[in-house]
Every structure is written in C-alpha cells, then in structure tokens.
Design a protein around this motif. Structure first.
Motif, PDB file in Angstrom:
ATOM      1  N   ASN A 170      -2.294 -11.330 -19.682  1.00 53.05           N
ATOM      2  CA  ASN A 170      -0.848 -11.216 -18.568  1.00 53.05           C
ATOM      3  C   ASN A 170      -0.976 -13.005 -18.146  1.00 53.05           C
ATOM      4  OD1 ASN A 170      -0.918  -9.328 -19.807  1.00 53.05           O
ATOM      5  ND2 ASN A 170      -1.628  -7.961 -17.802  1.00 53.05           N
ATOM      6  N   VAL A 187       3.080 -10.727 -20.488  1.00 56.03           N
ATOM      7  CA  VAL A 187       2.207  -9.529 -21.467  1.00 56.03           C
ATOM      8  C   VAL A 187       1.917  -9.874 -22.481  1.00 56.03           C
ATOM      9  CG1 VAL A 187       2.395  -7.799 -19.744  1.00 56.03           C
ATOM     10  CG2 VAL A 187       3.426  -7.331 -22.343  1.00 56.03           C
ATOM     11  N   GLY A 190      -4.129  -5.398 -20.294  1.00 58.42           N
ATOM     12  CA  GLY A 190      -3.334  -4.283 -20.089  1.00 58.42           C
ATOM     13  C   GLY A 190      -2.549  -3.303 -18.775  1.00 58.42           C
ATOM     14  N   GLY A 222      -3.124  -1.161 -15.581  1.00 55.86           N
ATOM     15  CA  GLY A 222      -3.722  -0.499 -14.046  1.00 55.86           C
ATOM     16  C   GLY A 222      -4.257  -1.700 -13.103  1.00 55.86           C
ATOM     17  N   THR A 223      -5.350  -1.709 -12.655  1.00 51.04           N
ATOM     18  CA  THR A 223      -5.503  -2.624 -11.652  1.00 51.04           C
ATOM     19  C   THR A 223      -5.811  -4.136 -12.461  1.00 51.04           C
ATOM     20  OG1 THR A 223      -6.238  -1.300 -10.008  1.00 51.04           O
ATOM     21  CG2 THR A 223      -6.962  -3.697  -9.961  1.00 51.04           C
ATOM     22  N   ARG A 224      -5.709  -5.413 -12.121  1.00 49.50           N
ATOM     23  CA  ARG A 224      -6.447  -6.394 -12.938  1.00 49.50           C
ATOM     24  C   ARG A 224      -6.313  -7.526 -11.403  1.00 49.50           C
ATOM     25  NH1 ARG A 224      -7.256  -3.298 -15.780  1.00 49.50           N
ATOM     26  NH2 ARG A 224      -6.966  -2.638 -18.190  1.00 49.50           N
ATOM     27  N   GLU A 225      -7.935  -7.298 -11.384  1.00 51.35           N
ATOM     28  CA  GLU A 225      -7.879  -9.043 -10.234  1.00 51.35           C
ATOM     29  C   GLU A 225      -6.874 -10.892 -10.983  1.00 51.35           C
ATOM     30  OE1 GLU A 225     -11.512  -9.804  -9.940  1.00 51.35           O
ATOM     31  OE2 GLU A 225     -11.274 -12.173  -9.458  1.00 51.35           O
ATOM     32  N   GLN A 226      -6.146 -11.138  -9.990  1.00 48.35           N
ATOM     33  CA  GLN A 226      -5.853 -12.148 -10.862  1.00 48.35           C
ATOM     34  C   GLN A 226      -7.024 -13.512 -10.301  1.00 48.35           C
ATOM     35  OE1 GLN A 226      -2.077 -11.799  -8.975  1.00 48.35           O
ATOM     36  NE2 GLN A 226      -0.611 -11.075 -11.096  1.00 48.35           N
TER      37      GLN A 226
END
Lengths: 108, 114
Positions: B32, B51, B97, B99-103
């Motif tokens: 992403n 995405v 994906g 849900g929570t994703r660290e950037q």
C-alpha cells in the motif's frame, strides 16, 4: 474523521526527566500507533497498541490506552537530548490519521 | 530489507509551474502506498493512497494528482502549482491488506512554491 489532537503542542524538559505526551481521538479505533519525526525527516514508527491492550512498553517508552476516555499517552523515561523530535499518534484501523504532534525539546 | 526513496529532496518552483515527485519502494511487493503533506504548523494530511497499480484514492480534492504506474512506484503531480502547495511531502508504504498496518515513511521532499 477519526481526528483528535496531541497535547501539549510543545514540551521542553531537561535531560533525565520524563516526558509525557497525550493523544485523543473522537471515534472508536482498533489500534493506535505512535511515531517520531526528527526535524526535516520522515516519521519513524515507535509502537502500536491495540484496543484490547491497556499498556505497552518498548525500552524507555511506555504507551497507555484508555478506550473509555478515547485517549492514549506516551511516556519517555529518563529522556536524552537525542529524544528531541516531534511525536505523533496515528489513529485508526486502516489508514492512520495524524494530528499536529507534540514537539519535544530535551535540553542537555 | 525494505527501503523507500523519494526525490527530489528539496524543490523550489514558481507558481503555475508543473510538479512531479517520485517515490519508490524496494524489497517488498504489492505494498500500500501513501502521499502525505505536512504544512507548517499543521499535522500530516493524507492526500492519496493506493492499494495496487492504477488504483488511487484521493482524500482531499485539490490541484494535485497521483499515479502508480508500477507496483512500487508512486508519483505525485500537479499541472499548475499554487502557493498553498508549499510543504513537506512524505511518501509512505505499508504491507498490503486491510487492518492495522505499520507505515514506513520516506525521507520527504521539501517543496517551496514562490
């Protein structure tokens, strides 16, 4: 929007002291992340806390989350001059939203 | 390991001129991708996110546009810059994906429109 605010906007302390900054949000979240930004640089991820967690530690960092108050706090213990930076919380489940951050200055 | 690049690092452009900022990610597939702007005294404002190739979502209507011509390339453009476009532009990526994703953020581009 899940915007909220970090406070204080600015914090100035002496080396060795603890620094506490807070983050509020307006709608329910699945998690909250804290990031650090050194002047003129990109953000660096520090820690993520999930909505079912109340406290999390990473080295000198301690993050708490109070979902009933829709707030989180970041505590930096025994601060160092190198901790001088801006700190942001990223609120949200999919794409975090950020406020204006807390500018922390640690004087040697 | 994954790395993210942005260029140029700094840019000074006159009002009305075009803009092209580039961001590339290495070491991961199908990330992403995000463009943020940080104006003086303001927080990070999400401008666009993607995405997948050719899939761009705009968060703020303005004279900026974004494109994703390749899986790990994200471009921010403008046909005519405004003074209000000045700011610090940050590109970020996260694992794909929901849900929570660290950037993971790039080093940023400082844009000054004169």
């Amino acid at each position: 929007s899940q915007q909220g605010e970090e406070d204080p906007q600015a914090l100035s302390i002496q080396e060795g002291e603890n620094a506490t900054m807070n983050c509020s949000y307006k709608t329910s979240i699945n998690n909250l992340q804290w990031y650090r930004q050194n002047s003129g640089r990109g953000l660096v991820h520090l820690i993520l806390i999930r909505s079912n967690e109340r406290e999390k530690h990473s080295g000198r960092l301690r993050v708490t989350l109070d979902t009933s108050k829709k707030s989180s706090s970041l505590l930096i213990t025994a601060s160092r001059a190198a901790d001088t930076a801006s700190y942001f919380c990223g609120r949200g489940s999919y794409i975090p939203t950020f406020g204006r951050g807390t500018s922390l200055i640690v004087h040697p | 390991s994954q790395t993210i690049h942005q260029w140029p690092a700094t840019l000074v452009q006159p009002v009305g001129s075009p803009l092209s900022l580039e961001c590339t990610v290495e070491g991961t597939s199908n990330p992403n991708l995000y463009w943020y702007r940080q104006a003086a005294g303001r927080g990070l404002q999400l401008l666009f996110y993607s995405v997948g190739i050719g899939q761009i979502s705009s968060e703020v209507p303005q004279n900026l546009s974004a494109s994703r011509p390749q899986d790990r390339q994200f471009i921010l453009s403008s046909k005519k810059l405004l003074l209000s476009d000045s700011g610090f532009y940050l590109c970020a990526w996260s694992v794909s994906g929901t849900g929570t994703r660290e950037q993971y953020f790039g080093p940023g581009t400082r844009l000054t429109v004169t």
